[in-house]
Design an enzyme around this catalytic site. Structure first.
Site, PDB file in Angstrom:
ATOM      1  N   HIS A   1       0.929  -9.379   4.360  1.00 28.23           N
ATOM      2  CA  HIS A   1      -0.192  -8.422   4.388  1.00 28.23           C
ATOM      3  C   HIS A   1      -0.859  -8.397   3.010  1.00 28.23           C
ATOM      4  CE1 HIS A   1      -1.953  -4.732   6.541  1.00 28.23           C
ATOM      5  NE2 HIS A   1      -2.615  -4.844   5.405  1.00 28.23           N
TER       6      HIS A   1
ATOM      7  N   ASN B   1      -1.831 -10.973   8.089  1.00 27.61           N
ATOM      8  CA  ASN B   1      -2.800  -9.911   8.331  1.00 27.61           C
ATOM      9  C   ASN B   1      -4.186 -10.323   7.843  1.00 27.61           C
ATOM     10  OD1 ASN B   1      -3.431  -6.903   8.809  1.00 27.61           O
ATOM     11  ND2 ASN B   1      -4.158  -7.240   6.715  1.00 27.61           N
ATOM     12  N   GLU B   2      -5.160 -10.210   8.712  1.00 24.58           N
ATOM     13  CA  GLU B   2      -6.567 -10.450   8.373  1.00 24.58           C
ATOM     14  C   GLU B   2      -6.793 -11.673   7.492  1.00 24.58           C
ATOM     15  OE1 GLU B   2      -8.467  -6.869   6.951  1.00 24.58           O
ATOM     16  OE2 GLU B   2      -8.374  -5.931   8.922  1.00 24.58           O
TER      17      GLU B   2
ATOM     18  N   GLN C   1       0.806  -1.216   0.000  1.00 27.58           N
ATOM     19  CA  GLN C   1       0.000   0.000   0.000  1.00 27.58           C
ATOM     20  C   GLN C   1       0.845   1.275   0.000  1.00 27.58           C
ATOM     21  OE1 GLN C   1      -2.566  -1.867   3.296  1.00 27.58           O
ATOM     22  NE2 GLN C   1      -3.967  -0.418   2.358  1.00 27.58           N
TER      23      GLN C   1
HETATM   24  C1  BGC Z   1      -6.237  -3.868   6.114  1.00 28.25           C
HETATM   25  C2  BGC Z   1      -5.581  -2.649   5.523  1.00 28.25           C
HETATM   26  C3  BGC Z   1      -6.645  -1.722   4.949  1.00 28.25           C
HETATM   27  C4  BGC Z   1      -7.530  -1.269   6.064  1.00 28.25           C
HETATM   28  C5  BGC Z   1      -8.646  -0.306   5.652  1.00 28.25           C
HETATM   29  C6  BGC Z   1      -7.565  -3.602   6.779  1.00 28.25           C
HETATM   30  O1  BGC Z   1      -8.497  -4.423   6.138  1.00 28.25           O
HETATM   31  O2  BGC Z   1      -5.359  -4.608   6.886  1.00 28.25           O
HETATM   32  O3  BGC Z   1      -4.665  -3.063   4.568  1.00 28.25           O
HETATM   33  O4  BGC Z   1      -6.094  -0.652   4.245  1.00 28.25           O
HETATM   34  O5  BGC Z   1      -8.139  -2.361   6.702  1.00 28.25           O
HETATM   35  O6  BGC Z   1      -9.490  -0.903   4.734  1.00 28.25           O
END
Ligand code: BGC
Length: 384
Positions: A112, A155-156, A18
């Site tokens: 990520h 991540n997520e 990002q």
């Molecule tokens: C993610 C980020 C994203 C943020 C806002 C999360 O889902 O880890 O990469 O930019 O939320 O959408």
């Protein structure tokens, strides 16, 4: 606000794809070039952080923060299967040392959202050797983690597992459910890396970060909501039992009716991502995460997509009040990272701005917003 528990982490977060720019060997880069429906805009040079990371860290440390969550990009470390890039390894090693030299404790995310293109083309997480491939990458970056205390494996995972549905043409509105098979492999990968790090780098405190969407049932939809919350979030939280911490990422709440997730109520204030403005969801999110995992909580992301920085401060103040309230009721919260340090590439668009710092997309000049120093000053004060 200053009286946080001893050792409380106070930081902001970013991710490689990002912010860095030119992440050419990743799957996302290829989705962008192909103009897939969920990526209307390409990341291009993003905000040039691959070259400007020192300036970014200076801004964070200068504003009074003590922690920085950033990610290492697998697609740069291993651009082709089995080929490690010495330049990329050196780059991330320098970032870790650079953070420490500035008094910023790095929380390093190993994955990520993006993958090397070769990994994606070989079948992604559903390929037979996916977990082994991820573990080999993690082994390669281990020497860079000297002085790092905390690592986030993935991540997520519960959002990452939506990717198959998006690639199959699914809509990004009202997010599709995570793919169960992909989710299962991600859980395996998390556990495999946790074991690997326990053996090879026992000083690291390992966790992962889950998108906590604060599902709220409409009357009569309690059972539907409980099932949906388990499939989309609970199973990923439960997989963190036995971890050193659980990362909570909270932005909004999601109401659930008998037929599933509902759009924000009529007249609700919406953010630039179209989500309902719901700062207090953070309190509910940390309570759920603590209950389902039994481990300490780190807020690894929380923030607002807005072009009104005063509103960002109002949102954050209310989210932090809800966090303090949960802590006062016994939830063990050990840190807070704001999303994000910088306005950046929001997975297909630059318009939803989450940053404490604005970036001129032509010159890449950084322009701190008032929220940067405001939030920096709210953290634990350094001893005199
Ligand atoms: C993610 C980020 C994203 C943020 C806002 C999360 O889902 O880890 O990469 O930019 O939320 O959408």
């Amino acid at each position: 606000m200053g009286d946080w528990p001893a050792g409380f982490l106070w930081g902001a977060a970013t991710s490689a794809h990002q912010t860095e720019g030119d992440n050419r060997n990743s799957d996302w880069w290829s989705f962008e070039q192909a103009g897939l429906h969920f990526v209307p805009e390409a990341s291009g040079a993003a905000v040039d952080s691959y070259r400007r990371w020192e300036q970014d860290m200076d801004l964070l440390a200068g504003a009074g923060f003590s922690d920085y969550r950033f990610s290492i990009e697998w697609a740069r470390i291993e651009p082709r299967r089995g080929e490690l890039s010495a330049t990329a390894l050196e780059h991330y090693g320098a970032m870790v040392r650079g953070a420490l030299a500035r008094g910023l404790r790095p929380l390093v995310t190993l994955h990520h959202f993006t993958h090397p293109l070769w990994f994606h083309e070989a079948g992604g997480w559903l390929a037979a050797d996916a977990v082994a491939a991820f573990c080999r990458y993690v082994e390669a970056v281990l020497p860079l983690l000297d002085g790092v205390e905390r690592v986030c494996t993935i991540n997520e995972p519960n959002i990452l597992a939506i990717l198959p549905a998006l690639l199959a043409g699914g809509d990004t509105h009202g997010l599709p459910a995570p793919d169960v098979a992909t989710g299962t492999v991600l859980i395996d990968a998390h556990h495999a890396v946790r074991e690997l790090l326990r053996e090879r780098a026992p000083h690291l405190r390992v966790g992962w970060s889950v998108a906590c969407q604060s599902f709220e049932p409409e009357p009569g939809a309690e059972d539907v909501c409980a099932r949906l919350a388990h499939d989309r979030e609970g199973r990923y939280l439960e997989a963190a039992r036995g971890d050193a911490w659980i990362g909570v990422q909270s932005y909004t709440r999601t109401r659930v009716g008998v037929d599933g997730p509902l759009p924000p109520p009529e007249g609700a204030r919406l953010t630039l991502t179209g989500w309902e403005y719901a700062p207090r969801a953070l309190g509910a999110a940390v309570r759920t995460a603590a209950r389902l995992t039994g481990v300490p909580v780190l807020v690894t992301e929380n923030g607002l997509a807005t072009d009104d920085d005063a509103l960002r401060r109002a949102y954050t103040a209310e989210a932090l009040a809800a966090l303090r309230d949960a802590m006062a009721h016994g939830v063990d919260v050990q840190g807070y990272f704001h999303w994000s340090l910088l306005d950046n590439y929001e997975w297909g668009r630059f318009a939803p701005t989450f940053g404490l710092v604005a970036v001129d997309r032509t010159t890449f000049e950084r322009h701190p917003k008032p929220s940067l120093s405001w939030l920096g000053a709210l953290g634990p004060q350094p001893p005199h």
